[in-house]
Design a protein around this motif. Structure first.
Motif, PDB file in Angstrom:
ATOM      1  N   CYS A 234       0.837  -1.192   0.000  1.00  0.00           N
ATOM      2  CA  CYS A 234       0.000   0.000   0.000  1.00  0.00           C
ATOM      3  C   CYS A 234       0.873   1.243   0.000  1.00  0.00           C
ATOM      4  O   CYS A 234       1.780   1.375   0.837  1.00  0.00           O
ATOM      5  CB  CYS A 234      -0.922   0.010   1.217  1.00  0.00           C
ATOM      6  SG  CYS A 234      -1.950   1.488   1.367  1.00  0.00           S
ATOM      7  N   ALA A 239      -2.385   5.863  -0.858  1.00  0.00           N
ATOM      8  CA  ALA A 239      -3.494   4.989  -0.443  1.00  0.00           C
ATOM      9  C   ALA A 239      -3.944   4.041  -1.538  1.00  0.00           C
ATOM     10  O   ALA A 239      -5.091   3.623  -1.557  1.00  0.00           O
ATOM     11  CB  ALA A 239      -4.679   5.820   0.046  1.00  0.00           C
ATOM     12  N   GLN A 240      -3.052   3.690  -2.446  1.00  0.00           N
ATOM     13  CA  GLN A 240      -3.368   2.731  -3.492  1.00  0.00           C
ATOM     14  C   GLN A 240      -2.725   1.385  -3.160  1.00  0.00           C
ATOM     15  O   GLN A 240      -1.545   1.320  -2.818  1.00  0.00           O
ATOM     16  CB  GLN A 240      -2.886   3.230  -4.855  1.00  0.00           C
ATOM     17  CG  GLN A 240      -3.621   4.472  -5.336  1.00  0.00           C
ATOM     18  CD  GLN A 240      -5.110   4.240  -5.518  1.00  0.00           C
ATOM     19  OE1 GLN A 240      -5.533   3.457  -6.384  1.00  0.00           O
ATOM     20  NE2 GLN A 240      -5.920   4.913  -4.722  1.00  0.00           N
ATOM     21  N   VAL A 241      -3.508   0.326  -3.261  1.00  0.00           N
ATOM     22  CA  VAL A 241      -3.069  -1.006  -2.871  1.00  0.00           C
ATOM     23  C   VAL A 241      -2.862  -1.855  -4.110  1.00  0.00           C
ATOM     24  O   VAL A 241      -3.661  -1.829  -5.050  1.00  0.00           O
ATOM     25  CB  VAL A 241      -4.100  -1.675  -1.942  1.00  0.00           C
ATOM     26  CG1 VAL A 241      -3.681  -3.109  -1.611  1.00  0.00           C
ATOM     27  CG2 VAL A 241      -4.272  -0.869  -0.671  1.00  0.00           C
ATOM     28  N   SER A 242      -1.766  -2.606  -4.094  1.00  0.00           N
ATOM     29  CA  SER A 242      -1.479  -3.579  -5.145  1.00  0.00           C
ATOM     30  C   SER A 242      -1.222  -4.908  -4.464  1.00  0.00           C
ATOM     31  O   SER A 242      -0.356  -5.003  -3.581  1.00  0.00           O
ATOM     32  CB  SER A 242      -0.262  -3.147  -5.969  1.00  0.00           C
ATOM     33  OG  SER A 242       0.006  -4.102  -6.995  1.00  0.00           O
ATOM     34  N   GLU A 345     -10.049  -5.168  -3.942  1.00  0.00           N
ATOM     35  CA  GLU A 345      -8.896  -4.280  -4.114  1.00  0.00           C
ATOM     36  C   GLU A 345      -9.236  -3.136  -5.061  1.00  0.00           C
ATOM     37  O   GLU A 345      -8.924  -1.972  -4.804  1.00  0.00           O
ATOM     38  CB  GLU A 345      -7.733  -5.108  -4.648  1.00  0.00           C
ATOM     39  CG  GLU A 345      -6.393  -4.428  -4.609  1.00  0.00           C
ATOM     40  CD  GLU A 345      -5.304  -5.360  -5.101  1.00  0.00           C
ATOM     41  OE1 GLU A 345      -4.675  -5.039  -6.142  1.00  0.00           O
ATOM     42  OE2 GLU A 345      -5.097  -6.406  -4.471  1.00  0.00           O
ATOM     43  N   ASP A 346      -9.912  -3.454  -6.183  1.00  0.00           N
ATOM     44  CA  ASP A 346     -10.319  -2.414  -7.134  1.00  0.00           C
ATOM     45  C   ASP A 346     -11.336  -1.469  -6.495  1.00  0.00           C
ATOM     46  O   ASP A 346     -11.278  -0.250  -6.695  1.00  0.00           O
ATOM     47  CB  ASP A 346     -10.912  -3.050  -8.393  1.00  0.00           C
ATOM     48  CG  ASP A 346      -9.877  -3.864  -9.170  1.00  0.00           C
ATOM     49  OD1 ASP A 346      -8.663  -3.573  -9.013  1.00  0.00           O
ATOM     50  OD2 ASP A 346     -10.271  -4.776  -9.912  1.00  0.00           O
ATOM     51  N   TYR A 348     -11.689  -0.815  -3.305  1.00  0.00           N
ATOM     52  CA  TYR A 348     -11.013  -0.024  -2.277  1.00  0.00           C
ATOM     53  C   TYR A 348     -10.216   1.116  -2.903  1.00  0.00           C
ATOM     54  O   TYR A 348     -10.273   2.254  -2.443  1.00  0.00           O
ATOM     55  CB  TYR A 348     -10.100  -0.936  -1.454  1.00  0.00           C
ATOM     56  CG  TYR A 348      -9.338  -0.230  -0.354  1.00  0.00           C
ATOM     57  CD1 TYR A 348      -9.911  -0.033   0.896  1.00  0.00           C
ATOM     58  CD2 TYR A 348      -8.047   0.245  -0.568  1.00  0.00           C
ATOM     59  CE1 TYR A 348      -9.223   0.613   1.909  1.00  0.00           C
ATOM     60  CE2 TYR A 348      -7.348   0.897   0.438  1.00  0.00           C
ATOM     61  CZ  TYR A 348      -7.945   1.086   1.668  1.00  0.00           C
ATOM     62  OH  TYR A 348      -7.257   1.731   2.652  1.00  0.00           O
ATOM     63  N   ASN A 349      -9.483   0.831  -3.968  1.00  0.00           N
ATOM     64  CA  ASN A 349      -8.646   1.857  -4.595  1.00  0.00           C
ATOM     65  C   ASN A 349      -9.463   2.986  -5.210  1.00  0.00           C
ATOM     66  O   ASN A 349      -8.965   4.099  -5.375  1.00  0.00           O
ATOM     67  CB  ASN A 349      -7.755   1.214  -5.666  1.00  0.00           C
ATOM     68  CG  ASN A 349      -6.653   0.376  -5.059  1.00  0.00           C
ATOM     69  OD1 ASN A 349      -6.241   0.593  -3.929  1.00  0.00           O
ATOM     70  ND2 ASN A 349      -6.176  -0.607  -5.808  1.00  0.00           N
ATOM     71  N   ALA A 352     -10.202   5.145  -1.899  1.00  0.00           N
ATOM     72  CA  ALA A 352      -9.296   5.079  -0.741  1.00  0.00           C
ATOM     73  C   ALA A 352      -8.725   6.447  -0.399  1.00  0.00           C
ATOM     74  O   ALA A 352      -8.443   7.270  -1.271  1.00  0.00           O
ATOM     75  CB  ALA A 352      -8.172   4.090  -1.012  1.00  0.00           C
TER      76      ALA A 352
END
Length: 389
Positions: A234, A239-242, A345-346, A348-349, A352
């Protein structure tokens, strides 16, 4: 004999507002509502007899509360203190109850791990502190000092000799600082870790949606469909998660996550990318830092102190995943688990925001000072016990 005229009442704006809240409040006790109504009607110039007729109260009751308000205003509408029944228990007995609750049962020879209110009540009677006492009375006394001996919290000693230095590096990075210098616009901080053993539990009966006066129902019996690990990184300030799903954790899965992140912009062309990780076996020690920098020269591995994963912000994201995706576990197979995690994940991003991290270096100093005081107190207690023995 001449009849005494009713007392004339004039209300201030503040008194009128307060009395109206008392008279019309849904949570106001019935007696307080009646008294406020009497005063409001009296302030309108109505006689005691008319107020008694409208409120269905005795005229003497109206006269009493009208006179009390005239003498003491709003505070006079409250009940006067009464002597009441003499106390059953002394203050010494109450203090003994609280003192016993603040001791471990094993220290007093009782084979229990924790006190409960019924157990405390029984122990007090057995010791002769009280003749008889109810568990509810014990609970009421303990509530006065917010004592809950039936609850417990776990804690751990700080064993890392470099705890403060390592923790400060992490906290400085969260504040966009490294070695006393502010980070540039082309420097980034990433928080990464693995969430292990996410199981695919196939319930033997379908999960029922919530209904009227009924919570969602999940069948207790399930079939095991295996487990996988979810690795995620993250961007602390973006605040972007991969993330990615792997059959297990290890060096290779973690490096695959690093490659996935570092091959994307803005990290691929960044001046420096700081990777905050804990001391898990996949990225522990100097070898892990050298391995990361060899693969990506602009990447710097930063470890949290030992037993301090709570300093890693990715753990907050994993707690969100646990609440919103994993629990309650009801998946047909591992493929569905992976699809759900990627879809979340998509989602949330898309909305976020960076976590509002409030633990600063000042808080760190306060924490360490408090732990030092506890450590010194424990050592003093141990030394006193050794001398007594």
């Amino acid at each position: 004999m001449p009849v005494c005229s009713a007392v004339l009442l004039e209300l201030t704006a503040a008194e009128r507002h307060r009395l109206k809240k008392m008279a019309y409040g849904h949570k106001t006790p019935h007696q307080a509502r009646q008294r406020a109504t009497i005063v409001l009607l009296a302030a309108r110039g109505r006689s005691n007899a008319r107020i008694a007729a409208e409120t269905h109260l005795h005229v003497d009751t109206v006269r009493r509360w009208r006179g009390r308000f005239a003498a003491g205003r709003v505070p006079a509408l409250a009940d006067r203190k009464r002597s009441g029944r003499p106390p059953t228990f002394t203050t010494l007995q109450i203090a003994q109850v609280k003192a016993l609750a603040c001791q471990l049962p094993t220290e007093t020879g009782v084979p229990l791990s924790r006190w409960s209110c019924p157990e405390l009540a029984a122990e007090l009677t057995a010791r002769g502190i009280t003749d008889s006492i109810s568990a509810s009375t014990v609970r009421r006394w303990l509530a006065q000092d917010a004592l809950k001996p039936w609850q417990y919290r776990s804690w751990i000693f700080i064993t890392d000799p470099d705890f403060r230095a390592k923790a400060q590096r992490v906290l400085d990075l969260y504040a966009r600082t490294w070695q006393g210098e502010p980070l540039g616009t082309d420097e980034y901080v990433i928080s990464a870790d693995e969430k292990t053993s996410i199981q695919a539990r196939c319930r033997c009966h379908p999960t029922l949606p919530p209904g009227r006066a009924r919570a969602m129902r999940v069948n207790h019996t399930y079939g095991r469909g295996g487990a996988l690990a979810y690795l995620a990184a993250c961007g602390v300030h973006a605040a972007q998660v991969s993330g990615r799903c792997e059959p297990t954790t290890g060096i290779d899965p973690f490096m695959s996550l690093v490659t996935q992140v570092m091959s994307q912009e803005p990290y691929a062309s960044a001046k420096r990318v700081f990777w905050v990780v804990d001391n898990g076996s996949s990225h522990r020690g100097r070898k892990a830092a050298d391995r990361l920098s060899a693969a990506f020269p602009n990447a710097i591995l930063v470890h949290t102190p030992v037993h301090a994963s709570w300093l890693n912000q990715i753990e907050i994201f994993f707690s969100v995943v646990q609440r919103k995706v994993v629990s309650p576990s009801d998946f047909t197979d591992l493929a569905q688990v992976g699809d759900r995690l990627r879809a979340f994940e998509d989602r949330y991003n898309a909305t976020a925001q960076p976590f509002q991290w409030r633990f600063t270096t000042s808080d760190l100093d306060d924490l360490l000072a408090r732990l030092d005081r506890h450590t010194l107190a424990d050592r003093h207690q141990e030394s006193s016990a050794a001398l007594a023995a």
